[in-house]
Scaffold this active site. Structure first.
Site, PDB file in Angstrom:
ATOM      1  NE  ARG A 116      -3.229  -2.920   0.393  1.00 35.16           N
ATOM      2  CZ  ARG A 116      -3.832  -3.591  -0.584  1.00 35.16           C
ATOM      3  NH1 ARG A 116      -3.816  -3.139  -1.825  1.00 35.16           N
ATOM      4  NH2 ARG A 116      -4.454  -4.717  -0.335  1.00 35.16           N
TER       5      ARG A 116
ATOM      6  CG  ASN B  78       0.582  -8.639   5.850  1.00 28.63           C
ATOM      7  OD1 ASN B  78      -0.070  -9.063   6.797  1.00 28.63           O
ATOM      8  ND2 ASN B  78       0.030  -7.966   4.854  1.00 28.63           N
TER       9      ASN B  78
ATOM     10  CD  GLU C 124      -6.178  -8.535   5.960  1.00 23.77           C
ATOM     11  OE1 GLU C 124      -5.035  -8.087   5.838  1.00 23.77           O
ATOM     12  OE2 GLU C 124      -7.197  -7.941   5.537  1.00 23.77           O
TER      13      GLU C 124
ATOM     14  NE  ARG D  73     -13.174  -6.953   7.234  1.00 24.72           N
ATOM     15  CZ  ARG D  73     -12.451  -6.615   6.194  1.00 24.72           C
ATOM     16  NH1 ARG D  73     -12.759  -7.113   4.996  1.00 24.72           N
ATOM     17  NH2 ARG D  73     -11.426  -5.812   6.293  1.00 24.72           N
TER      18      ARG D  73
ATOM     19  CE  LYS E 155      -6.110  -2.013   9.822  1.00 19.35           C
ATOM     20  NZ  LYS E 155      -6.287  -2.554   8.461  1.00 19.35           N
TER      21      LYS E 155
ATOM     22  CG  ASP F  79      -8.881  -2.403   6.027  1.00 20.46           C
ATOM     23  OD1 ASP F  79      -8.019  -1.743   6.612  1.00 20.46           O
ATOM     24  OD2 ASP F  79      -8.631  -3.189   5.105  1.00 20.46           O
TER      25      ASP F  79
ATOM     26  CD  GLU G  39      -5.351  -0.579   1.838  1.00 22.14           C
ATOM     27  OE1 GLU G  39      -4.862  -0.397   2.964  1.00 22.14           O
ATOM     28  OE2 GLU G  39      -5.819  -1.679   1.465  1.00 22.14           O
TER      29      GLU G  39
HETATM   30  C1  GCV Z   1      -0.762  -4.890   5.771  1.00 24.32           C
HETATM   31  C2  GCV Z   1      -5.851  -4.100   4.696  1.00 24.32           C
HETATM   32  C3  GCV Z   1      -4.842  -3.857   3.629  1.00 24.32           C
HETATM   33  C4  GCV Z   1      -3.661  -4.803   3.760  1.00 24.32           C
HETATM   34  C5  GCV Z   1      -3.070  -4.628   5.159  1.00 24.32           C
HETATM   35  C6  GCV Z   1      -4.164  -4.906   6.182  1.00 24.32           C
HETATM   36  C7  GCV Z   1      -3.666  -4.684   7.599  1.00 24.32           C
HETATM   37  O1  GCV Z   1      -6.461  -5.326   4.539  1.00 24.32           O
HETATM   38  O2  GCV Z   1      -5.429  -3.990   2.372  1.00 24.32           O
HETATM   39  O3  GCV Z   1      -2.727  -4.491   2.764  1.00 24.32           O
HETATM   40  O4  GCV Z   1      -1.973  -5.487   5.343  1.00 24.32           O
HETATM   41  O5  GCV Z   1      -5.236  -4.032   5.966  1.00 24.32           O
HETATM   42  O6  GCV Z   1      -3.898  -3.609   8.110  1.00 24.32           O
HETATM   43  O7  GCV Z   1      -3.065  -5.576   8.159  1.00 24.32           O
END
Ligand code: GCV
Length: 719
Positions: free
Chosen positions: A167, A214, A295, A339, A363, A368, A396
């Site tokens: 992103r 990630n 995820e 969700r 968050k 998201d 993003e």
């Molecule tokens: C780093 C969203 C984004 C992902 C991100 C995720 C997160 O799903 O699209 O790219 O991953 O948030 O915050 O972990």
């Protein structure tokens, strides 16, 4: 037969004529090339500025005698900055003092016209930047104590070890690269990291997570840690601590253990040894950030353990050295549960079970980082656990580095949201900064928008979001208006073109209109992307442009826009009231009832909480359908207005930065058109209602737009 002929006709339309949008974009790009050429010829004698200097442009206009009894790398920087940027009285004496005072919190400071006092040397440095900012923007300097809202003010870099950035829209990572010299620290690296640290420190950011949540288990390998140490050494004088996103499965994925079960004694020892190794190299290492059971990332639940079990083991490992663990609450599974409810369901039962150096990173909204979300119900609900907000500086879902969107109004809206958890005034800001709950640690995180692009952020105005994040992290009560005012004065001082302009002229002709444009820009983006409570209806994967139709078979439902907008012939919106998923019940009263009742639910969140008929009467007296169309149309008119506003300030901006923004505004208008056309045409399939009179009808064919959806080149990739 019938099906074949339909497919053929779509095929025919596709091959016989390019879609309206491709034509429109090609035309716009031609116009853009011509106008940039004219611009180049017209202004080749005016100053060019590549934007690399960010908001740090102030040059001293007078000399100052700085008195500082101690010497250290940080205090030396403070003295140097003062001398370089002093715009006060010529020949004045200014005193820098490190002396503990109970009124000063963390790395805050006491500011006066004669000097700065702080409990530690970082406070002195922040005080110097504050003083210089006030001198440069013409603000008064009086006796006052300036304390930060949060102890840790962190930027999370989603940088991968191969140099790519998840992103990220401003080039590759400033920290990582692939190739033979991936772990060779050069003088060029150090110079860039120093500039980065200076920019962070100038707005009070004091932490940087150097890699993607990630995470790659190799982040914890010795050769990687050596580079982390090199970065830490450069960032340290500016007070910026480094953190690592650690993969939960590192003990088994990299450490050679059979398991990463957090309650396994070998795993516990592995984390303790790893912490010891890191702190032997980086004594002020900040700690770990962890994305677990989210995820596809590994986590404690893989071993039948809880998030608290996982977080505590890692937190215990860094505790002897003063480290913290920021554990993310961004979790959801493929269950049938809404969700938006899942993070709360997962984490609330664990309240009080986390060790005191764990902070749960939540968050701002329950889904998201969408253009507009209500606040996450976890704020204020977990009363015995430290909670920190996570916002997204990188755009993003808000137009990447193409759309001009000043994000401070979004964060201000979030920080001022009242949770009512401890009575009226329990804003998310106060629920996280220690004013209400006795949190051992307080923190805030922003996902960084910094990359190797020469101007750091791709879009010149995206720099204002880095600036705004830092300012709000320091003072979570600041207004967007004040932040925009400061940033514009610092980044575009009247002399930026090399011509002499009176302050009054500059204020009237540049500052006022551009500030207004910035303040309007987030609402404009909401209008042309996801108005009236729509969310997650963007194009898949890249998340740029519309995609309310995207729902391939076998894709998990909670990743597809139809799951979120729930449009059908009867209406549209996600029913999260007591008759639906009951997500409203996760909020404290009176917020729960306010969101639950369609008459009291703020219309900005209407379709977030309610599924309503297309002809539902809005407060304006118009139908919901008309209102949706009008919002999309308003959004694109706002972008047209931004273009006019920007064209009008050409005499006050250097050619290069003027061109950077002008170019992107053209692409932003393309995007706004596409959102308008795609969404109005798509939802019209369900509403079966005409576009209201007085607004531009959508252009093009829905099928064309859908067919081009995933093929459309990303504007930023083309540059
Ligand atoms: C780093 C969203 C984004 C992902 C991100 C995720 C997160 O799903 O699209 O790219 O991953 O948030 O915050 O972990």
């Amino acid at each position: 037969m019938k099906q074949i002929s339909t497919e053929n006709s779509i095929l025919h339309e596709n091959t016989a004529s390019k879609s309206y949008h491709f034509k429109q974009m090609t035309f716009n790009r031609m116009k853009l090339t011509v106008s940039i050429l004219i611009l180049f010829l017209a202004v080749q004698f005016t100053r060019a500025d590549d934007g690399h200097g960010l908001w740090l442009r102030g040059k001293s206009t007078a000399s100052v005698n700085v008195v500082c009894a101690k010497k250290s790398p940080t205090l030396d920087l403070a003295v140097k900055e003062l001398k370089q940027g002093w715009q006060g009285k010529n020949g004045a004496t200014f005193v820098l003092t490190v002396k503990v005072d109970k009124a000063i919190k963390f790395d805050g400071f006491k500011l006066s016209p004669k000097g700065i006092q702080a409990n530690n040397e970082y406070g002195v440095l922040y005080g110097v930047y504050e003083l210089l900012r006030r001198q440069a923007t013409g603000e008064t300097i009086k006796d006052e104590v300036c304390n930060p809202s949060y102890e840790h003010r962190v930027l999370n870099h989603w940088d991968n070890m191969d140099g790519s950035i998840e992103r990220g829209y401003a080039g590759h990572s400033i920290f990582w690269r692939r190739g033979a010299d991936a772990f060779v620290t050069t003088e060029k690296d150090k110079a860039l990291w120093q500039e980065y640290a200076r920019a962070d420190a100038s707005v009070g950011i004091n932490g940087a997570v150097l890699n993607n949540v990630n995470s790659n288990p190799n982040m914890l390998k010795a050769e990687t840690l050596k580079r982390v140490k090199d970065i830490a050494d450069v960032l340290r004088p500016y007070g910026v601590k480094v953190f690592i996103s650690a993969k939960f499965s590192s003990p088994s994925a990299m450490g050679g253990l059979k398991s990463s079960d957090p309650l396994n004694p070998e795993v516990i020892k592995w984390w303790q040894d790893k912490a010891k190794e890191i702190y032997s190299m980086i004594p002020d290492f900040g700690g770990f950030l962890v994305k677990a059971n989210s995820e596809g990332q590994a986590g404690p639940q893989d071993y039948g353990r809880t998030h608290a079990d996982g977080a505590n083991v890692m937190a215990d490992a860094v505790k002897p050295y003063g480290g913290i663990v920021m554990w993310r609450a961004f979790v959801y599974t493929t269950s049938n549960e809404d969700r938006a409810k899942q993070a709360y369901n997962e984490f609330l039962p664990l309240d009080g079970k986390f060790h005191d150096n764990v902070i749960i990173q939540v968050k701002n909204g329950p889904i998201d980082f969408q253009p507009r979300e209500p606040f996450s119900p976890l704020f204020g609900a977990m009363k015995k656990t430290s909670i920190m907000p996570e916002v997204q500086v990188t755009q993003e879902y808000l137009g990447h580095s193409v759309d001009l969107v000043f994000l401070a109004p979004m964060w201000e809206e979030f920080l001022k949201s009242d949770t009512y958890q401890e009575g009226k005034g329990s804003t998310t800001a106060r629920c996280t900064d220690g004013s209400i709950f006795p949190q051992k640690h307080t923190a805030i995180a922003g996902v960084s928008n910094v990359g190797l692009d020469v101007n750091w952020c791709g879009h010149l105005f995206a720099q204002s979001n880095w600036y705004a994040y830092g300012r709000l992290a320091w003072n979570n009560q600041m207004t967007s208006e004040k932040i925009a005012d400061e940033w514009l004065k610092l980044a575009f001082e009247p002399t930026s073109t090399g011509k002499s302009v009176s302050t009054q002229e500059w204020t009237t002709n540049f500052l006022k209109p551009i500030k207004q444009m910035m303040l309007d820009s987030r609402e404009a983006a909401v209008n042309y992307m996801m108005p009236v409570g729509f969310h997650h209806i963007m194009s898949s994967n890249e998340h740029y442009g519309p995609g309310p139709w995207w729902a391939p078979a076998r894709t998990r439902k909670d990743w597809t826009p139809p799951y979120f907008h729930q449009a059908d012939s009867l209406g549209v919106g996600f029913n999260r009231t007591t008759t639906g998923s009951n997500a409203v019940s996760q909020y404290h009263e009176p917020v729960a009832s306010m969101f639950n009742d369609v008459n009291t639910c703020p219309e900005i969140y209407l379709l977030w909480f309610h599924h309503l008929p297309w002809n539902y009467k809005m407060k304006s007296g118009r139908t919901l359908w008309d209102e949706i169309c009008i919002h999309y149309n308003t959004g694109l008119h706002q972008v047209q207005q931004f273009q006019k506003t920007w064209d009008g300030v050409q005499p006050y901006v250097d050619a290069e930065r003027f061109g950077n923004v002008k170019e992107r505004l053209v692409l932003q208008l393309d995007a706004a058109h596409l959102w308008n056309d795609g969404c109005v045409l798509y939802f019209q399939k369900f509403s079966k209602m005409p576009v209201p009179a007085g607004i531009e009808p959508p252009v093009g064919k829905l099928d064309d737009i859908i067919n081009n959806d995933l093929k459309r080149p990303m504007p930023w990739a083309k540059r």
